[in-house]
Design a protein around this motif. Structure first.
Motif, PDB file in Angstrom:
ATOM      1  N   LEU A 140       0.853  -1.183   0.000  1.00 49.39           N
ATOM      2  CA  LEU A 140       0.000   0.000   0.000  1.00 49.39           C
ATOM      3  C   LEU A 140       0.887   1.229   0.000  1.00 49.39           C
ATOM      4  N   SER A 141       0.352   2.342  -0.451  1.00 48.21           N
ATOM      5  CA  SER A 141       1.076   3.612  -0.344  1.00 48.21           C
ATOM      6  C   SER A 141       0.099   4.706   0.068  1.00 48.21           C
ATOM      7  N   ASP A 142       0.668   5.861   0.374  1.00 49.12           N
ATOM      8  CA  ASP A 142      -0.184   6.973   0.785  1.00 49.12           C
ATOM      9  C   ASP A 142      -0.914   7.620  -0.392  1.00 49.12           C
ATOM     10  N   ALA A 143      -0.739   7.068  -1.588  1.00 43.24           N
ATOM     11  CA  ALA A 143      -1.522   7.530  -2.736  1.00 43.24           C
ATOM     12  C   ALA A 143      -2.992   7.123  -2.580  1.00 43.24           C
ATOM     13  N   TYR A 144      -3.240   6.175  -1.681  1.00 40.32           N
ATOM     14  CA  TYR A 144      -4.589   5.703  -1.398  1.00 40.32           C
ATOM     15  C   TYR A 144      -4.977   6.178  -0.003  1.00 40.32           C
ATOM     16  N   LYS A 145      -6.152   6.761   0.094  1.00 41.07           N
ATOM     17  CA  LYS A 145      -6.610   7.297   1.373  1.00 41.07           C
ATOM     18  C   LYS A 145      -7.028   6.153   2.296  1.00 41.07           C
ATOM     19  N   LEU A 146      -6.337   6.046   3.445  1.00 38.58           N
ATOM     20  CA  LEU A 146      -6.687   5.045   4.451  1.00 38.58           C
ATOM     21  C   LEU A 146      -7.910   5.505   5.226  1.00 38.58           C
ATOM     22  N   LEU A 147      -8.867   4.608   5.349  1.00 43.25           N
ATOM     23  CA  LEU A 147     -10.106   4.904   6.065  1.00 43.25           C
ATOM     24  C   LEU A 147     -10.280   3.933   7.224  1.00 43.25           C
ATOM     25  N   PRO A 148     -10.886   4.380   8.317  1.00 37.65           N
ATOM     26  CA  PRO A 148     -11.142   3.455   9.420  1.00 37.65           C
ATOM     27  C   PRO A 148     -12.200   2.430   9.017  1.00 37.65           C
ATOM     28  N   VAL A 149     -12.122   1.254   9.616  1.00 39.78           N
ATOM     29  CA  VAL A 149     -13.084   0.192   9.349  1.00 39.78           C
ATOM     30  C   VAL A 149     -14.122   0.199  10.462  1.00 39.78           C
ATOM     31  N   VAL A 150     -15.379   0.191  10.071  1.00 36.85           N
ATOM     32  CA  VAL A 150     -16.487   0.173  11.022  1.00 36.85           C
ATOM     33  C   VAL A 150     -17.263  -1.120  10.796  1.00 36.85           C
ATOM     34  N   ASP A 151     -17.513  -1.854  11.875  1.00 37.11           N
ATOM     35  CA  ASP A 151     -18.234  -3.124  11.754  1.00 37.11           C
ATOM     36  C   ASP A 151     -19.733  -2.881  11.602  1.00 37.11           C
ATOM     37  N   SER A 152     -20.486  -3.944  11.458  1.00 32.05           N
ATOM     38  CA  SER A 152     -21.929  -3.843  11.219  1.00 32.05           C
ATOM     39  C   SER A 152     -22.692  -3.232  12.389  1.00 32.05           C
ATOM     40  N   GLU A 153     -22.070  -3.197  13.567  1.00 24.36           N
ATOM     41  CA  GLU A 153     -22.706  -2.607  14.747  1.00 24.36           C
ATOM     42  C   GLU A 153     -22.298  -1.155  14.960  1.00 24.36           C
ATOM     43  N   GLY A 154     -21.490  -0.612  14.027  1.00 32.20           N
ATOM     44  CA  GLY A 154     -21.076   0.779  14.111  1.00 32.20           C
ATOM     45  C   GLY A 154     -19.819   1.025  14.924  1.00 32.20           C
ATOM     46  N   ASN A 155     -19.127  -0.039  15.327  1.00 29.81           N
ATOM     47  CA  ASN A 155     -17.896   0.108  16.112  1.00 29.81           C
ATOM     48  C   ASN A 155     -16.672   0.124  15.198  1.00 29.81           C
ATOM     49  N   THR A 156     -15.725   0.996  15.511  1.00 35.33           N
ATOM     50  CA  THR A 156     -14.468   1.030  14.765  1.00 35.33           C
ATOM     51  C   THR A 156     -13.651  -0.198  15.132  1.00 35.33           C
ATOM     52  N   VAL A 157     -13.105  -0.864  14.116  1.00 35.12           N
ATOM     53  CA  VAL A 157     -12.248  -2.025  14.329  1.00 35.12           C
ATOM     54  C   VAL A 157     -10.813  -1.508  14.382  1.00 35.12           C
TER      55      VAL A 157
ATOM     56  N   GLY B 178      -6.906  -1.078  14.576  1.00 33.04           N
ATOM     57  CA  GLY B 178      -5.811  -1.846  13.991  1.00 33.04           C
ATOM     58  C   GLY B 178      -6.089  -2.282  12.569  1.00 33.04           C
ATOM     59  N   LEU B 179      -7.287  -2.018  12.084  1.00 34.41           N
ATOM     60  CA  LEU B 179      -7.679  -2.399  10.731  1.00 34.41           C
ATOM     61  C   LEU B 179      -8.050  -1.140   9.968  1.00 34.41           C
ATOM     62  N   MET B 180      -7.500  -0.996   8.772  1.00 38.10           N
ATOM     63  CA  MET B 180      -7.810   0.154   7.924  1.00 38.10           C
ATOM     64  C   MET B 180      -8.187  -0.373   6.547  1.00 38.10           C
ATOM     65  N   MET B 181      -8.835   0.477   5.752  1.00 41.37           N
ATOM     66  CA  MET B 181      -9.230   0.065   4.416  1.00 41.37           C
ATOM     67  C   MET B 181      -8.990   1.182   3.417  1.00 41.37           C
ATOM     68  N   VAL B 182      -8.941   0.794   2.149  1.00 39.38           N
ATOM     69  CA  VAL B 182      -8.923   1.755   1.053  1.00 39.38           C
ATOM     70  C   VAL B 182     -10.013   1.341   0.075  1.00 39.38           C
ATOM     71  N   GLU B 183     -10.595   2.332  -0.573  1.00 36.77           N
ATOM     72  CA  GLU B 183     -11.602   2.068  -1.596  1.00 36.77           C
ATOM     73  C   GLU B 183     -10.873   1.947  -2.927  1.00 36.77           C
ATOM     74  N   SER B 184     -11.226   0.932  -3.700  1.00 32.76           N
ATOM     75  CA  SER B 184     -10.592   0.766  -4.995  1.00 32.76           C
ATOM     76  C   SER B 184     -11.520   1.255  -6.100  1.00 32.76           C
ATOM     77  N   LYS B 185     -10.979   1.350  -7.301  1.00 34.48           N
ATOM     78  CA  LYS B 185     -11.782   1.721  -8.456  1.00 34.48           C
ATOM     79  C   LYS B 185     -11.168   1.097  -9.704  1.00 34.48           C
ATOM     80  N   MET B 186     -11.945   1.055 -10.746  1.00 35.78           N
ATOM     81  CA  MET B 186     -11.466   0.543 -12.022  1.00 35.78           C
ATOM     82  C   MET B 186     -10.825   1.690 -12.797  1.00 35.78           C
TER      83      MET B 186
ATOM     84  N   TYR C  41      -6.482  -3.823   5.542  1.00 37.72           N
ATOM     85  CA  TYR C  41      -5.093  -4.014   5.956  1.00 37.72           C
ATOM     86  C   TYR C  41      -4.994  -4.053   7.474  1.00 37.72           C
ATOM     87  N   ILE C  42      -4.297  -5.053   7.972  1.00 34.62           N
ATOM     88  CA  ILE C  42      -4.001  -5.145   9.401  1.00 34.62           C
ATOM     89  C   ILE C  42      -2.749  -4.296   9.610  1.00 34.62           C
TER      90      ILE C  42
END
Length: 178
Positions: free
Chosen positions: A14-31, A33-41, A168-169
């Motif tokens: 991964l690189s900082d060219a992709y915006k890291l976002l916090p991961v929120v579970d189905s109950e609305g809690n932030t997970v 240590g886990l981050m995500m990026v949105e991909s696109k075509m 990403y962990i």
């Protein structure tokens, strides 16, 4: 530029060219240590771009502009050379993620990380594992460029999306500045 390398394989994940976002579970809690990026075509390959004027600006034939060498690719998969892989059952994944978390802990110790930092990671590990186990049927698994199955990246398609989010962990990645 910041690049995040896998702590186990050394693969650039991964690189900082992709915006890291916090991961929120189905109950609305932030997970934590886990981050995500949105991909696109994105369109990759080919050098000519047709702006709809045929040969008016030179280069190409009257019908021109279409490049048979271009293709649509996922920007995250292509950018970091991920290869999709399979992991059988949730029980197999549970065993794998337990081994992976222990491997991260061992690498953190090897790198001389403070005991408190290692303990903090191990306190986060169960919630990270629970997030993936709860969503197991939706998760796709990817290997990095070294094809080492000791480390993986995960993706999940959000409801209604045409491209997945990649997860990403973060304690399993080492940040390097270029």
């Amino acid at each position: 530029m910041l690049v995040y390398k896998d702590i186990i394989t050394g693969d650039e994940m991964l690189s900082d060219a992709y915006k890291l976002l916090p991961v929120v579970d189905s109950e609305g809690n932030t997970v934590e240590g886990l981050m995500m990026v949105e991909s696109k075509m994105v369109t990759e390959g080919g050098g000519d771009i047709d702006i709809g004027c045929g040969n008016s600006f030179g280069g190409g034939d009257e019908d021109g502009g279409v490049d048979d060498n271009s293709q649509n690719v996922n920007n995250v998969i292509a950018g970091f050379q991920y290869t999709e892989t399979q992991l059988g059952s949730a029980a197999e994944f549970k065993g794998w993620i337990k081994d992976y978390m222990n491997a991260i802990r061992a690498k953190m110790r090897e790198k001389g990380k403070p005991k408190e930092e290692i303990q903090a990671f191990m306190a986060l590990a169960p919630n990270i594992a629970k997030f993936f186990l709860k969503n197991f049927s939706e998760v796709q698994f990817y290997l990095g460029p070294s094809f080492n199955p000791d480390s993986m990246v995960f993706s999940i398609y959000p409801d209604g999306a045409t491209t997945p989010n990649f997860y990403y962990i973060m304690p399993g990645l080492v940040e390097e500045k270029f």
